[in-house]
Design a protein around this motif. Sequence first.
Motif, PDB file in Angstrom:
ATOM      1  N   LEU A 172     -46.215  33.433 -20.556  1.00  0.00           N
ATOM      2  CA  LEU A 172     -45.227  33.119 -21.583  1.00  0.00           C
ATOM      3  C   LEU A 172     -45.831  32.240 -22.678  1.00  0.00           C
ATOM      4  CD1 LEU A 172     -42.050  32.469 -19.403  1.00  0.00           C
ATOM      5  CD2 LEU A 172     -42.448  34.387 -20.948  1.00  0.00           C
ATOM      6  N   ILE A 173     -46.662  31.283 -22.277  1.00  0.00           N
ATOM      7  CA  ILE A 173     -47.309  30.420 -23.285  1.00  0.00           C
ATOM      8  C   ILE A 173     -48.250  31.226 -24.162  1.00  0.00           C
ATOM      9  CG2 ILE A 173     -48.934  28.509 -23.577  1.00  0.00           C
ATOM     10  CD1 ILE A 173     -47.678  27.198 -21.150  1.00  0.00           C
ATOM     11  N   ASN A 174     -49.042  32.118 -23.542  1.00  0.00           N
ATOM     12  CA  ASN A 174     -49.956  32.963 -24.325  1.00  0.00           C
ATOM     13  C   ASN A 174     -49.187  33.901 -25.249  1.00  0.00           C
ATOM     14  OD1 ASN A 174     -52.225  31.809 -23.168  1.00  0.00           O
ATOM     15  ND2 ASN A 174     -52.242  33.284 -21.455  1.00  0.00           N
ATOM     16  N   ALA A 175     -48.020  34.389 -24.729  1.00  0.00           N
ATOM     17  CA  ALA A 175     -47.203  35.284 -25.563  1.00  0.00           C
ATOM     18  C   ALA A 175     -46.645  34.535 -26.770  1.00  0.00           C
ATOM     19  CB  ALA A 175     -46.068  35.867 -24.723  1.00  0.00           C
ATOM     20  N   VAL A 176     -46.194  33.300 -26.534  1.00  0.00           N
ATOM     21  CA  VAL A 176     -45.694  32.491 -27.657  1.00  0.00           C
ATOM     22  C   VAL A 176     -46.786  32.270 -28.697  1.00  0.00           C
ATOM     23  CG1 VAL A 176     -44.822  30.214 -28.314  1.00  0.00           C
ATOM     24  CG2 VAL A 176     -43.897  31.380 -26.314  1.00  0.00           C
ATOM     25  N   LYS A 177     -47.996  31.988 -28.248  1.00  0.00           N
ATOM     26  CA  LYS A 177     -49.115  31.779 -29.169  1.00  0.00           C
ATOM     27  C   LYS A 177     -49.408  33.055 -29.968  1.00  0.00           C
ATOM     28  CE  LYS A 177     -51.553  28.173 -26.597  1.00  0.00           C
ATOM     29  NZ  LYS A 177     -52.808  27.834 -25.891  1.00  0.00           N
ATOM     30  N   VAL A 186     -47.286  35.490 -30.646  1.00  0.00           N
ATOM     31  CA  VAL A 186     -46.211  35.734 -31.625  1.00  0.00           C
ATOM     32  C   VAL A 186     -46.363  34.819 -32.833  1.00  0.00           C
ATOM     33  CG1 VAL A 186     -43.722  35.582 -31.982  1.00  0.00           C
ATOM     34  CG2 VAL A 186     -44.629  36.624 -29.903  1.00  0.00           C
ATOM     35  N   VAL A 187     -46.668  33.580 -32.558  1.00  0.00           N
ATOM     36  CA  VAL A 187     -46.865  32.636 -33.665  1.00  0.00           C
ATOM     37  C   VAL A 187     -48.010  33.087 -34.552  1.00  0.00           C
ATOM     38  CG1 VAL A 187     -47.533  30.274 -34.231  1.00  0.00           C
ATOM     39  CG2 VAL A 187     -45.860  30.701 -32.433  1.00  0.00           C
ATOM     40  N   ALA A 188     -49.039  33.691 -33.925  1.00  0.00           N
ATOM     41  CA  ALA A 188     -50.190  34.178 -34.698  1.00  0.00           C
ATOM     42  C   ALA A 188     -49.884  35.483 -35.404  1.00  0.00           C
ATOM     43  CB  ALA A 188     -51.388  34.350 -33.773  1.00  0.00           C
ATOM     44  N   GLY A 189     -48.728  36.087 -35.145  1.00  0.00           N
ATOM     45  CA  GLY A 189     -48.331  37.310 -35.837  1.00  0.00           C
ATOM     46  C   GLY A 189     -48.470  38.576 -35.016  1.00  0.00           C
TER      47      GLY A 189
END
Length: 377
Positions: free
Chosen positions: A325-330, A332-335
């Motif tokens: 989940l943390i990697n997914a958030v990163k 998404v934030v990166a586009g």
Amino acid sequence: MKVRFFQRLNTRLSLFPLFIILIVFIAGGIGFYVFGYSHFLKDFHKLHLINLSSDKKLIMDSWFQYYKTDLEDFSRLGRFRDSAAMLMKDTQKLQKGKKAREAFNEAHLNISRLFEEKASSKKYNALCLLSMDGRVVSSSRNDLVGADWSDSTFLKEMAPGLKSTAVVGFGADAGSDNSMEFITPVFDVHDNMIALLYASSKVDDLTGFLKIKNGLYKSEKIDLIDRDGNIVLTREGAYAKKIRYNILEDSQNIVQYKDGIFFYVADLEQAPFRLIATVKKSEVARPFTILLIMYLSFAGVVILLFVIQNAYLAKRLITKPVSKLINAVKSVVAGDLSVDIGKDYKGEFLELKKSFFFLMIRRPPRSTLFPYTTLFR
């Protein structure tokens, strides 16, 4: 994602509390074993020791009663009583007449024959007819005839006022070691005590009674002691060394503990002796030693399971989903909106996954997220 072991969520939620409980569990077990079990076990073996002593007491009392009855019946025989009365008469007066001398010799012969018949049963080491002043008038052993036993302890302390057969104890007044001594009053037809019948019997039977077959403990034993606590007979035979148990007078019917030994004392009814049954504390505690080993082994297995849980199960159930989940958030934030966080989610993580997709659907423009992207780098 690298998180220190003691800062992991699964460590704080599962391992720490259970580990503290285990420490208390182990400390309590060790404390009970070291400090408390001797107190709790003080009467643990009471029933066993009482039963053991009661059985031996019944057998030994029966043995003493048999000999006492046998000697009393023997002393009441008309032939023996009349002959003893004849031998106790004044010797000088008997020497004046021929018939008197013949009667005296006949009485002596009768006593000798009766002693010989009695001794042939192999139950007695010696049989003696004593005058009231302690002289051996007749005996089953010729070497004892004429001996002076006036200084014997039993003659001084027990003979006066004696009404029935009494157990003297262990001794060698008759020249026979490892024997039990009895003294029986001899009465005439008018119930006047005219002589004493002394008998010493073998104690092989008593020694055999003290042996324990198929005992519950290897160290358990039962010994015969006198009223003062001195050991007088063991399963190996008469005790040569003087060893004394310091036993209180009010120690009857109570299993006591002293100097690493549990013991129980029972008085004999037919003899001035007591039985003491003993068992070592170390052997009594042996089952609890095994229990302690099992106790600690169980605690060790539980700790091992907790370690396995923290190393594998918790990592799979907590660490990996959170990391995805943390990697997914990163991402998404990166586009990167094509991120795949998998499907193996349950419970709270499933709700967190739903919230994440809801966030992706309603995400704000990238420009508004720019100030916060540095937080995930």
